[in-house]
Scaffold this active site. Structure first.
Site, short mmCIF file in Angstrom:
data_model
loop_
_atom_site.label_atom_id
_atom_site.label_comp_id
_atom_site.label_asym_id
_atom_site.label_seq_id
_atom_site.Cartn_x
_atom_site.Cartn_y
_atom_site.Cartn_z
N SER A 171 48.71 38.74 48.89
CA SER A 171 48.97 38.91 50.32
C SER A 171 48.13 37.88 51.07
CB SER A 171 48.66 40.33 50.76
OG SER A 171 47.41 40.68 50.25
N ALA A 200 86.33 26.68 55.83
CA ALA A 200 87.64 26.95 55.23
C ALA A 200 87.84 26.12 53.96
CB ALA A 200 88.74 26.66 56.23
N LYS A 214 56.00 31.77 59.25
CA LYS A 214 55.91 32.96 58.39
C LYS A 214 57.09 33.86 58.70
CE LYS A 214 52.83 36.55 56.82
NZ LYS A 214 53.86 37.59 56.91
N1 5U1 Z 1 55.53 31.02 54.74
C1 5U1 Z 1 54.80 31.79 53.91
N2 5U1 Z 1 54.87 33.10 53.89
N3 5U1 Z 1 54.02 33.52 52.94
C2 5U1 Z 1 53.74 34.77 52.51
N4 5U1 Z 1 53.93 31.34 52.98
C3 5U1 Z 1 53.44 32.41 52.36
N5 5U1 Z 1 52.56 32.51 51.36
C4 5U1 Z 1 52.24 33.73 50.91
C5 5U1 Z 1 52.82 34.88 51.48
C6 5U1 Z 1 52.47 36.24 50.96
O1 5U1 Z 1 51.35 33.90 49.93
C7 5U1 Z 1 50.67 32.73 49.44
C8 5U1 Z 1 49.31 33.16 49.10
C9 5U1 Z 1 51.42 32.18 48.28
#
Ligand code: 5U1
Length: 672
Positions: free
Chosen positions: A83, A35, A116
């Protein structure tokens, strides 16, 4: 206010709002209640409307731009968005580790490990500390320009904090929808008869793709950074880079750790897997990244994925299976819930055979029919649900589901109140299903705590006609009990003793045990503390009930309706006649032992903060957001930070959560 004064005040308000954003989104340790934050925003809005010349593009009031777009522009990524390779077993992680160790010609490699998130990848560009562009991943080379929408997400700073940021900084991370926001959004959508979101990931993706940023602004989105695409003015490791981003006001997942070797990676996976249901957002695995950037550079890439990073996945939280049939279950309040009977499917780490379909409208909207292939979702500790039907796989003409017109348990008419999505059995306690549920609830640990009165026994007692209402429990005899199948003399004796022991509950427990709609433990306690006696509560009208903290008009309506029903008054009378005695404790319920005290909550508590706050308020304490010399007590949970330091400096008393629970118990408040 003169122009220079207004200018100064606007700057001050912006600084304060940014500071509170940082406390909330980055440190996860808000200093002020919501608030107060809203008041600051309103003050700034009002000041800017009187002095439009003071509006700056990075002002927190300028997150939503008013004009819907025709479509999204395409943005070419300065550095491709990569990726990740996936691993589904420890063996695959071991293989990855061996490849990295061989590539670097050393053992004992350090990784930055992080959860992730199951969200939408995004790239944020800051030029001279100001957010200029936000782009989706797209095909990795080119994405969509969603800047106007991303600007509405409060967790994304429009302006970087502190100093030392490079002139050009490109941050990559994940936009996600926290589970609480997803559930609240869907609850509301269902109430309004609108289309709910399928899952938090779709919710985040759909929200980002709204052409009108006003709509995105209404969606509960958040953000965590996981890397940068620029390297100027940044440390040499992934872990330290994330820490630096955090200093600049960019949210970074608090579970990021530096781990060593294969064992460190696997232990991290195990730990996050255990935490997964409690995290508050969906994750589909953890990511390991070689921590040192020079080592990353040495390892390089294979096709579009880096050799130095790996996603180690968890079991999926969504799976496809066959819907065998739709049954209808009757709940404690008579609500009829359609339940999907499924071909067994392993999802979210368990085998699921039943899942909720919520209500009739939802089945129609999703067009789910027995025989369909369906997507089943089981995330966190949420009940499994059928998220959608896979219509593309429907081969035959399948019959539509029809809600029965009479209760499947007692044959009473099924009613649907205008404007409500839920259909209900009108049989009340005549309906054995409702009776069984209400008796089971009455016996639970948080209610009357009657040991030995399990679900099966309740079913038997109701089916044999020995128990019609909860008051009949106290009239059971040894002879009646031993006449039941599988009930021995000793068990009967124990149950009678447990019933006897439960006869003197505090008023709040009894209220909770009665199963009034929408009255959970916390509300029951607030009602007991406010009214002191059952009689005073029974006599309160809806208006008076809304004066109780934690009681809004809907709950007030349910409470008043409960006490207007003759059946319910008879049950309370019968309980009293059977020797259940809450009188002696009623006076205590009215006491406010913490009246006049000012409490502050900090750190991570195992009970929800709102519960701790409500409990304290029901005992008479005031709960504020910041520590001052006037604070009586600081309740400090795990990892308490600056508030704890301030309390120690000001000699304010500090209480741990376990001592807090003991204190509550000493006032007769039970929490479990
Ligand atoms: N936590 C995390 N998720 N993720 C997705 N780190 C991470 N790094 C990624 C991706 C696609 O790519 C790295 C190669 C930078």
């Amino acid at each position: 206010m003169t122009q220079p004064e207004a200018h100064k005040r606007a700057e001050e308000l912006r600084r304060l709002i940014e500071h509170h954003n940082y406390r909330y989104y980055v440190l996860d340790d808000p200093e002020v209640p919501d608030a107060e934050y809203d008041r600051l925003i309103r003050q700034l809005e009002s000041l800017e409307s009187r002095h439009p010349e003071l509006v700056t593009p990075d002002s927190p009031t300028q997150r939503v731009s008013g004009t819907p777009m025709d479509g999204f522009e395409t943005v070419r990524h300065r550095v491709p968005m990569l990726s990740l390779g996936n691993a589904f077993s420890d063996q695959e992680v071991a293989d990855f580790y061996r490849r990295v160790a061989q590539g670097l010609e050393r053992e004992d490699i350090e990784f930055a490990a992080e959860p992730k998130l199951d969200g939408v990848a995004i790239s944020l560009t800051y030029v001279d500390g100001l957010l200029t562009t936000a782009a989706t991943r797209g095909d990795g080379e080119r994405g969509e320009d969603v800047t106007a929408n991303v600007r509405t997400i409060r967790a994304v700073p429009l302006k970087l904090h502190g100093q030392g940021w490079p002139a050009l900084l490109e941050v990559r991370g994940e936009i996600y929808m926290p589970r609480s926001g997803f559930e609240a959004f869907n609850r509301r959508a269902r109430e309004l008869g609108e289309k709910p979101l399928v899952n938090p990931r779709n919710g985040a993706a759909g929200s980002l793709r709204q052409l009108d940023p006003q709509l995105t602004a209404k969606r509960p989105l958040a953000f965590f950074a996981y890397s940068t695409a620029t390297r100027d003015n940044l440390p040499d490791t992934q872990f330290d880079t994330l820490a630096r981003l955090k200093d600049w006001g960019i949210p970074v997942n608090p579970e990021v750790r530096r781990v060593r070797g294969l064992d460190g990676c696997l232990a991290y996976h195990q730990r996050i897997g255990t935490l997964r249901p409690t995290l508050g957002y969906d994750i589909d695995g953890v990511v390991y990244k070689v921590d040192r950037f020079d080592q990353q550079g040495f390892l390089g890439f294979v096709s579009k994925a880096p050799r130095w990073a790996l996603a180690h996945k968890f079991p999926a939280e969504e799976e496809i299976t066959r819907l065998l049939d739709i049954d209808v279950q009757v709940g404690r309040t008579g609500a009829l819930t359609p339940v999907a009977r499924l071909e067994p499917v392993f999802v979210g780490g368990v085998t699921v055979t039943n899942a909720t379909l919520h209500n009739e409208d939802e089945i129609r909207r999703k067009d789910v029919r027995p025989g369909d292939w369906v997507m089943v979702r089981r995330a966190g500790d949420v009940i499994p649900e059928v998220a959608r039907a896979i219509h593309e796989r429907r081969r035959d003409v399948l019959p539509e589901f029809q809600m029965p017109e009479t209760c499947p348990e007692c044959g009473s008419a099924v009613e649907r109140v205008e404007g409500e999505a839920v259909a209900r059995c009108s049989g009340g306690l005549f309906c054995p299903a409702q009776r069984k549920h209400s008796i089971r609830h009455f016996a639970t640990r948080k209610a009357m705590d009657i040991e030995g009165l399990g679900d099966k026994l309740v079913d038997q007692l109701v089916e044999e006609g020995l128990v019609h209402t909860v008051a009949d429990l106290y009239l059971l005899t040894h002879e009646q009990l031993v006449s039941l199948e599988r009930m021995g003399g000793k068990s009967a004796e124990n149950l009678l003793k447990a019933l006897e022991d439960s006869k003197h509950p505090p008023l709040d427990r009894l209220l909770y045990a009665l199963g009034i709609r929408e009255v959970g433990e916390v509300t029951a306690h607030s009602l007991a503390a406010h009214f002191g006696t059952m009689k005073a509560l029974q006599q309160a009208d809806e208006q008076t009930l809304t004066e109780v903290s934690d009681v809004g008009p809907i709950v007030a309506g349910h409470v008043a309706a409960f006490f207007q029903q003759e059946n319910n008054l008879q049950v309370i009378q019968a309980l009293s006649e059977a020797g259940v005695d809450w009188q002696a404790l009623e006076e205590q319920g009215g006491e406010q032992p913490l009246a006049g005290e000012i409490w502050v909550l900090t750190g991570a508590l195992s009970m929800p903060r709102i519960q701790a706050k409500n409990l304290l308020e029901s005992l008479g304490a005031k709960v504020t957001g910041s520590v001052s010399a006037k604070t009586t007590m600081l309740l400090a949970g795990e990892a308490a930070g600056s508030k704890l330091a301030k309390a120690q400096k000001l000699d304010v008393k500090v209480i741990s959560e376990s001592d807090f629970v003991k204190l509550l118990q000493s006032y007769g408040v039970q929490i479990s």
